[in-house]
Design an enzyme around this catalytic site. Structure first.
Site, PDB file in Angstrom:
ATOM      1  N   ARG A   1       0.546  -1.332   0.215  1.00  0.00           N
ATOM      2  CA  ARG A   1      -0.436   0.154   0.252  1.00  0.00           C
ATOM      3  C   ARG A   1       0.885   1.018   0.076  1.00  0.00           C
ATOM      4  NH1 ARG A   1      -3.342   0.187   4.907  1.00  0.00           N
ATOM      5  NH2 ARG A   1      -3.619  -1.971   4.077  1.00  0.00           N
TER       6      ARG A   1
ATOM      7  N   SER B   1      -8.464   0.172  -1.067  1.00  0.00           N
ATOM      8  CA  SER B   1      -9.631  -0.393  -0.106  1.00  0.00           C
ATOM      9  C   SER B   1     -10.222   1.170   0.705  1.00  0.00           C
ATOM     10  CB  SER B   1      -8.901  -0.550   0.969  1.00  0.00           C
ATOM     11  OG  SER B   1     -10.008  -1.076   1.942  1.00  0.00           O
ATOM     12  N   HIS B   2     -10.210   1.236   1.803  1.00  0.00           N
ATOM     13  CA  HIS B   2     -10.836   2.473   1.944  1.00  0.00           C
ATOM     14  C   HIS B   2      -9.785   3.740   2.814  1.00  0.00           C
ATOM     15  CE1 HIS B   2      -9.434   0.474   5.527  1.00  0.00           C
ATOM     16  NE2 HIS B   2      -8.857   1.751   6.445  1.00  0.00           N
TER      17      HIS B   2
ATOM     18  N   LYS C   1      -3.648  -6.152  -2.955  1.00  0.00           N
ATOM     19  CA  LYS C   1      -4.169  -6.945  -2.396  1.00  0.00           C
ATOM     20  C   LYS C   1      -4.088  -8.948  -2.671  1.00  0.00           C
ATOM     21  CE  LYS C   1      -7.478  -4.664   0.616  1.00  0.00           C
ATOM     22  NZ  LYS C   1      -8.810  -5.104   1.189  1.00  0.00           N
TER      23      LYS C   1
ATOM     24  N   ASP D   1     -17.379  -0.509   1.986  1.00  0.00           N
ATOM     25  CA  ASP D   1     -16.743   0.692   1.325  1.00  0.00           C
ATOM     26  C   ASP D   1     -15.691   0.964   0.401  1.00  0.00           C
ATOM     27  OD1 ASP D   1     -15.469  -2.609   0.887  1.00  0.00           O
ATOM     28  OD2 ASP D   1     -13.320  -1.726   2.187  1.00  0.00           O
TER      29      ASP D   1
ATOM     30  N   ASP E   1     -13.211  -0.969  -1.839  1.00  0.00           N
ATOM     31  CA  ASP E   1     -13.259  -1.589  -2.524  1.00  0.00           C
ATOM     32  C   ASP E   1     -14.588  -3.313  -2.474  1.00  0.00           C
ATOM     33  OD1 ASP E   1     -12.117  -2.826  -0.409  1.00  0.00           O
ATOM     34  OD2 ASP E   1     -10.370  -4.089  -0.771  1.00  0.00           O
TER      35      ASP E   1
ATOM     36  N   ASP F   1     -15.646  -5.173   0.131  1.00  0.00           N
ATOM     37  CA  ASP F   1     -15.398  -6.449   0.657  1.00  0.00           C
ATOM     38  C   ASP F   1     -15.648  -5.778   2.185  1.00  0.00           C
ATOM     39  OD1 ASP F   1     -12.815  -4.077   2.027  1.00  0.00           O
ATOM     40  OD2 ASP F   1     -11.193  -5.758   1.397  1.00  0.00           O
ATOM     41  N   ARG F   2     -16.018  -4.649   2.325  1.00  0.00           N
ATOM     42  CA  ARG F   2     -16.658  -4.663   4.228  1.00  0.00           C
ATOM     43  C   ARG F   2     -18.282  -4.397   3.781  1.00  0.00           C
ATOM     44  NH1 ARG F   2     -13.662  -0.694   7.548  1.00  0.00           N
ATOM     45  NH2 ARG F   2     -12.834   0.071   5.244  1.00  0.00           N
TER      46      ARG F   2
ATOM     47  N   HIS G   1     -15.476  -6.493   8.580  1.00  0.00           N
ATOM     48  CA  HIS G   1     -14.624  -7.679   7.235  1.00  0.00           C
ATOM     49  C   HIS G   1     -15.632  -8.716   7.763  1.00  0.00           C
ATOM     50  CE1 HIS G   1     -11.751  -5.860   4.603  1.00  0.00           C
ATOM     51  NE2 HIS G   1     -11.039  -5.230   5.874  1.00  0.00           N
TER      52      HIS G   1
END
Length: 476
Positions: A17, A105-106, A115, A241, A243, A245-246, A330
């Protein structure tokens, strides 16, 4: 290769990241792709799935990644702009077991990251640092014949899979907020196909995030969703979020249902068919969670924060661990789904449970299934008086030593759990201190049965912090 060509700091505990065109350059991503391809080749893996979120930098970073991977003779299957869980789904659907999601992500718009999964294992810790070491040592394999880059559209199969797996007891009216993240490419279809009447909010993918930051863990980012629920006829609101995934959840009356309470709901439902199975959660979660799991017939397992670490624990425990969840939102379903974190699927499973509740209209009760209305069901989940995460900013590399010093000087009448930092469970609450794995902060969180207990626990922590780090700003 000179070590200066790539920056060590972008290799984090759970992923890669950084700020695009600063530390995270196209050249760096190309080299990481080449290193990942070399490792894949050594392990006899023939192809890697790649996909990206909706960030402005996503397409060019994905191209750089793909070009690096194929240098090692490994094929790349590009699934395009999709939620991160769709990349995970594709690794199973296409049979590669390996994949990379190019996602920030966020994080803010100028950030991006990777990832990574190889042979079903999500890379973390030393495995991620190993890619950096390989690059610095120039230990890369370049094949005489490059791999191929191919395209595949797996989004329809992903939506079909959710529709076949999840069955709502009645149609529902919901609102969804994608925060202009990549979840917008799938969310409307997922939930309308399940039979929902959907009010969409910010479902157009825009990597600049013009409306609000795509992080449902921050209450400020849920204000728009709360207003939609207040003004409209939706029964519940779901937020995703950047992407997807949350998952974040808001009730009709504007209450935010944090992830540890959702874990209770999911665990109770899953354990009906999987008695004595294990349920994993991270150390930030409520003290009410563990006894709830036991009362529901399960075995609670407290574990470390981080999507890679959670998936590694699920992999270690196997099918005996039916579900995992983190305070960040998650959720990992290992009963009917494949154990990866998926905000859209988690939202669907939540609606499956909530559809058994009565609707807002009292004339539309569901005979034999109604167990109160949706907001009542969610708001009725137990909770303590808690703080959000409190971040104490420190110098890079000081977190672990500060936590060690805290342990040496703390003399609390409490049970210590050191699985992830230090969690002290008192008879009437808990306090947690842990060093972040991704940024230069020490994270604290507190929960108690009442205000008096909360202040007492915070005061005890504050006294130790002032003793070991007198110059540190402690905002409680």
């Amino acid at each position: 290769m000179n070590e200066g060509t790539i920056v060590r700091s972008i290799f984090k505990a759970y992923d890669v990241r950084g700020v695009v065109d600063d530390a995270l350059t196209e050249s760096a991503v190309y080299r990481i792709g080449h290193a990942l391809g070399a490792e894949a080749c050594e392990r006899g893996l023939g192809a890697v799935v790649v996909g990206r979120d909706g960030r402005v930098s996503g397409e060019r970073l994905l191209n750089a990644l793909a070009q690096g991977i194929i240098q090692a003779g490994v094929d790349v299957i590009d699934v395009g702009m999709v939620p991160t869980p769709v990349v995970y789904f594709a690794t199973r659907y296409l049979g590669t077991g390996s994949g990379v999601a190019v996602t920030g992500s966020h994080n803010p718009p100028q950030h991006n990251g990777l990832k990574m999964m190889l042979a079903g294992e999500t890379l973390h810790g030393e495995r991620i640092v190993g890619l950096y070491d390989r690059i610095v040592a120039d230990s890369m394999y370049t094949a005489s014949h490059k791999g191929r880059v191919m395209q595949a559209n797996v989004l329809p199969a992903y939506v079909d899979a959710i529709q076949k797996d999840v069955q709502l007891a009645r149609p529902m009216k919901i609102a969804i907020d994608c925060g202009n993240g990549v979840g917008g490419v799938a969310a409307m279809e997922v939930f309308t196909r399940l039979g929902c009447d959907v009010t969409p909010l910010f479902c157009e993918v825009d990597g600049t995030f013009p409306n609000h930051h795509p992080d449902p863990a921050d209450p400020h980012n849920l204000i728009d969703l709360q207003k939609i629920l207040h003004d409209g006829d939706a029964e519940v609101g779901l937020a995703f979020d950047g992407d997807a995934d949350r998952l974040g959840v808001v009730t009709k009356d504007g209450q935010i249902i944090y992830a540890d309470r959702l874990i209770m709901l999911f665990a109770q439902d899953i354990l009906k068919n999987h008695q004595d199975a294990q349920v994993i959660f991270d150390a930030k979660c409520s003290a009410h969670l563990s006894p709830w799991i036991v009362a529901s017939g399960g075995r609670p397992v407290m574990w470390k924060t981080g999507h890679s670490l959670m998936k590694a624990k699920l992999r270690e425990l196997g099918r005996d661990a039916v579900f995992a969840g983190e305070m960040s939102g998650h959720f990992y379903f290992n009963d009917r789904w494949a154990g990866f974190d998926d905000g859209l699927y988690a939202g669907a499973r939540l609606l499956e449970i909530l559809s058994r509740c009565a609707s807002i209209n009292p004339d539309e009760t569901l005979s034999g299934h109604a167990n109160g209305r949706v907001s009542e069901r969610l708001n009725g989940l137990p909770q303590g008086l808690s703080t959000p995460e409190i971040n104490l900013h420190i110098k890079e590399g000081e977190g672990v030593s500060l936590v060690q010093a805290f342990k040496a000087h703390a003399a609390f009448d409490a049970q210590l759990n050191a699985v992830d930092g230090l969690r002290y469970d008192f008879v009437d609450g808990f306090g947690l201190i842990r060093a972040s794995n991704t940024t230069a902060v020490v994270v604290l969180r507190f929960e108690a049965n009442d205000e008096v207990a909360l202040k007492r626990i915070q005061s005890a922590f504050r006294d130790v912090l002032r003793l070991i780090a007198p110059t540190l700003h402690v905002p409680f």
